[in-house]
Design a protein around this motif. Structure first.
Motif, PDB file in Angstrom:
ATOM      1  N   SER A  28     -15.122 -15.242   6.151  1.00  0.00           N
ATOM      2  CA  SER A  28     -15.878 -16.208   5.354  1.00  0.00           C
ATOM      3  C   SER A  28     -15.408 -17.599   5.751  1.00  0.00           C
ATOM      4  CB  SER A  28     -15.608 -15.999   3.861  1.00  0.00           C
ATOM      5  OG  SER A  28     -14.272 -16.387   3.554  1.00  0.00           O
ATOM      6  N   PHE A  29     -15.986 -18.590   5.116  1.00  0.00           N
ATOM      7  CA  PHE A  29     -15.479 -19.944   5.274  1.00  0.00           C
ATOM      8  C   PHE A  29     -14.012 -19.910   4.866  1.00  0.00           C
ATOM      9  CE2 PHE A  29     -15.230 -24.529   4.668  1.00  0.00           C
ATOM     10  CZ  PHE A  29     -15.984 -24.965   5.748  1.00  0.00           C
ATOM     11  N   PRO A  30     -13.109 -20.506   5.643  1.00  0.00           N
ATOM     12  CA  PRO A  30     -11.671 -20.387   5.381  1.00  0.00           C
ATOM     13  C   PRO A  30     -11.234 -20.731   3.957  1.00  0.00           C
ATOM     14  CG  PRO A  30     -12.018 -21.340   7.534  1.00  0.00           C
ATOM     15  CD  PRO A  30     -13.382 -21.250   6.874  1.00  0.00           C
ATOM     16  N   SER A  31     -11.908 -21.648   3.322  1.00  0.00           N
ATOM     17  CA  SER A  31     -11.487 -22.038   1.971  1.00  0.00           C
ATOM     18  C   SER A  31     -11.716 -20.936   0.938  1.00  0.00           C
ATOM     19  CB  SER A  31     -12.210 -23.317   1.527  1.00  0.00           C
ATOM     20  OG  SER A  31     -13.598 -23.083   1.430  1.00  0.00           O
ATOM     21  N   LEU A  32     -12.461 -19.880   1.298  1.00  0.00           N
ATOM     22  CA  LEU A  32     -12.715 -18.775   0.371  1.00  0.00           C
ATOM     23  C   LEU A  32     -11.744 -17.609   0.533  1.00  0.00           C
ATOM     24  CD1 LEU A  32     -16.596 -18.639   0.562  1.00  0.00           C
ATOM     25  CD2 LEU A  32     -15.177 -19.683  -1.202  1.00  0.00           C
ATOM     26  N   GLN A  33     -10.855 -17.682   1.525  1.00  0.00           N
ATOM     27  CA  GLN A  33     -10.006 -16.529   1.805  1.00  0.00           C
ATOM     28  C   GLN A  33      -9.125 -16.131   0.627  1.00  0.00           C
ATOM     29  OE1 GLN A  33      -6.649 -17.080   4.672  1.00  0.00           O
ATOM     30  NE2 GLN A  33      -7.548 -19.102   4.946  1.00  0.00           N
ATOM     31  N   THR A  34      -8.580 -17.071  -0.111  1.00  0.00           N
ATOM     32  CA  THR A  34      -7.747 -16.726  -1.263  1.00  0.00           C
ATOM     33  C   THR A  34      -8.576 -16.038  -2.341  1.00  0.00           C
ATOM     34  OG1 THR A  34      -6.223 -18.535  -0.802  1.00  0.00           O
ATOM     35  CG2 THR A  34      -6.206 -17.641  -3.043  1.00  0.00           C
ATOM     36  N   ASP A  35      -9.759 -16.554  -2.608  1.00  0.00           N
ATOM     37  CA  ASP A  35     -10.639 -15.932  -3.602  1.00  0.00           C
ATOM     38  C   ASP A  35     -11.009 -14.513  -3.195  1.00  0.00           C
ATOM     39  OD1 ASP A  35     -10.689 -18.219  -5.191  1.00  0.00           O
ATOM     40  OD2 ASP A  35     -12.418 -19.040  -4.129  1.00  0.00           O
ATOM     41  N   LEU A  36     -11.320 -14.322  -1.923  1.00  0.00           N
ATOM     42  CA  LEU A  36     -11.692 -12.989  -1.449  1.00  0.00           C
ATOM     43  C   LEU A  36     -10.515 -12.024  -1.508  1.00  0.00           C
ATOM     44  CD1 LEU A  36     -14.020 -14.077   1.454  1.00  0.00           C
ATOM     45  CD2 LEU A  36     -14.688 -12.950  -0.675  1.00  0.00           C
ATOM     46  N   ARG A  37      -9.346 -12.508  -1.142  1.00  0.00           N
ATOM     47  CA  ARG A  37      -8.157 -11.651  -1.250  1.00  0.00           C
ATOM     48  C   ARG A  37      -7.885 -11.298  -2.710  1.00  0.00           C
ATOM     49  NH1 ARG A  37      -5.185 -15.077   3.366  1.00  0.00           N
ATOM     50  NH2 ARG A  37      -5.646 -13.696   5.120  1.00  0.00           N
ATOM     51  N   ASN A  38      -8.050 -12.275  -3.602  1.00  0.00           N
ATOM     52  CA  ASN A  38      -7.863 -12.007  -5.030  1.00  0.00           C
ATOM     53  C   ASN A  38      -8.882 -11.001  -5.554  1.00  0.00           C
ATOM     54  OD1 ASN A  38      -5.668 -13.725  -5.206  1.00  0.00           O
ATOM     55  ND2 ASN A  38      -6.877 -15.447  -5.947  1.00  0.00           N
ATOM     56  N   ALA A  39     -10.044 -10.948  -4.908  1.00  0.00           N
ATOM     57  CA  ALA A  39     -11.081  -9.994  -5.304  1.00  0.00           C
ATOM     58  C   ALA A  39     -10.883  -8.629  -4.640  1.00  0.00           C
ATOM     59  CB  ALA A  39     -12.460 -10.552  -4.950  1.00  0.00           C
ATOM     60  N   GLY A  40      -9.799  -8.482  -3.870  1.00  0.00           N
ATOM     61  CA  GLY A  40      -9.468  -7.189  -3.290  1.00  0.00           C
ATOM     62  C   GLY A  40      -9.858  -6.992  -1.844  1.00  0.00           C
ATOM     63  N   ALA A  41     -10.379  -8.021  -1.197  1.00  0.00           N
ATOM     64  CA  ALA A  41     -10.794  -7.905   0.196  1.00  0.00           C
ATOM     65  C   ALA A  41      -9.635  -8.203   1.141  1.00  0.00           C
ATOM     66  CB  ALA A  41     -11.935  -8.875   0.487  1.00  0.00           C
ATOM     67  N   THR A  42      -9.752  -7.705   2.346  1.00  0.00           N
ATOM     68  CA  THR A  42      -8.891  -8.127   3.445  1.00  0.00           C
ATOM     69  C   THR A  42      -9.669  -9.182   4.201  1.00  0.00           C
ATOM     70  OG1 THR A  42      -7.864  -5.951   3.615  1.00  0.00           O
ATOM     71  CG2 THR A  42      -7.697  -7.400   5.547  1.00  0.00           C
ATOM     72  N   TRP A  43      -9.093 -10.379   4.331  1.00  0.00           N
ATOM     73  CA  TRP A  43      -9.796 -11.490   4.969  1.00  0.00           C
ATOM     74  C   TRP A  43      -9.307 -11.645   6.398  1.00  0.00           C
ATOM     75  CZ3 TRP A  43      -8.800 -16.206   7.285  1.00  0.00           C
ATOM     76  CH2 TRP A  43      -9.898 -17.065   7.425  1.00  0.00           C
TER      77      TRP A  43
END
Length: 131
Positions: free
Chosen positions: A66-81
């Motif tokens: 994703s756009f790099p600024s979303l990586q923390t949100d995606l990881r918090n949602a359980g994804a591997t970024w």
């Protein structure tokens, strides 16, 4: 090249969809011969936006970019970024930014031309039954 002739593809979008992230894939699939339909929550027109914030909710256990600024949100949602131009996880195609749209669109056409991904269908059924 019309490798998607005879294939029907639905785009799910709502108001404030990032306009270029709808129009570029739409154009790529249309150019590949797909029959397209826009699906939304309500009948009528939807409003596109430029650079609007969006939030992920059902990405647990998936790997995506994703756009790099979303990586923390995606990881918090359980994804591997991952920081990749385009990434595919069992039929889920993601990219980072508008500059990656050519690679995203090419991979999108390829993935749809491959047909149904059994693992993607399993994940979709599991997510639907969990909600």
């Amino acid at each position: 090249m019309n490798e998607l002739t005879g294939v029907k593809v639905a785009f799910l979008a709502t108001d404030v969809v990032e306009q270029v992230e709808l129009t570029e894939p739409w154009r790529a699939l249309e150019n590949a011969g797909a029959e397209l339909e826009l699906v939304s929550l309500e009948a009528g027109e939807i409003q596109g936006a430029n650079h609007h914030d969006v939030e992920a909710d059902v990405v647990g256990g998936r790997t995506l970019t994703s756009f790099p600024s979303l990586q923390t949100d995606l990881r918090n949602a359980g994804a591997t970024w991952v920081d990749e131009e385009v990434h595919i996880d069992n039929g889920l195609v993601t990219s980072r930014k508008p500059d990656d749209l050519p690679a995203f669109c090419a991979k999108l056409v390829e993935e749809i031309a491959e047909g149904r991904h059994d693992r993607q269908a399993e994940l979709t059924r599991a997510e639907a039954s969990a909600s």
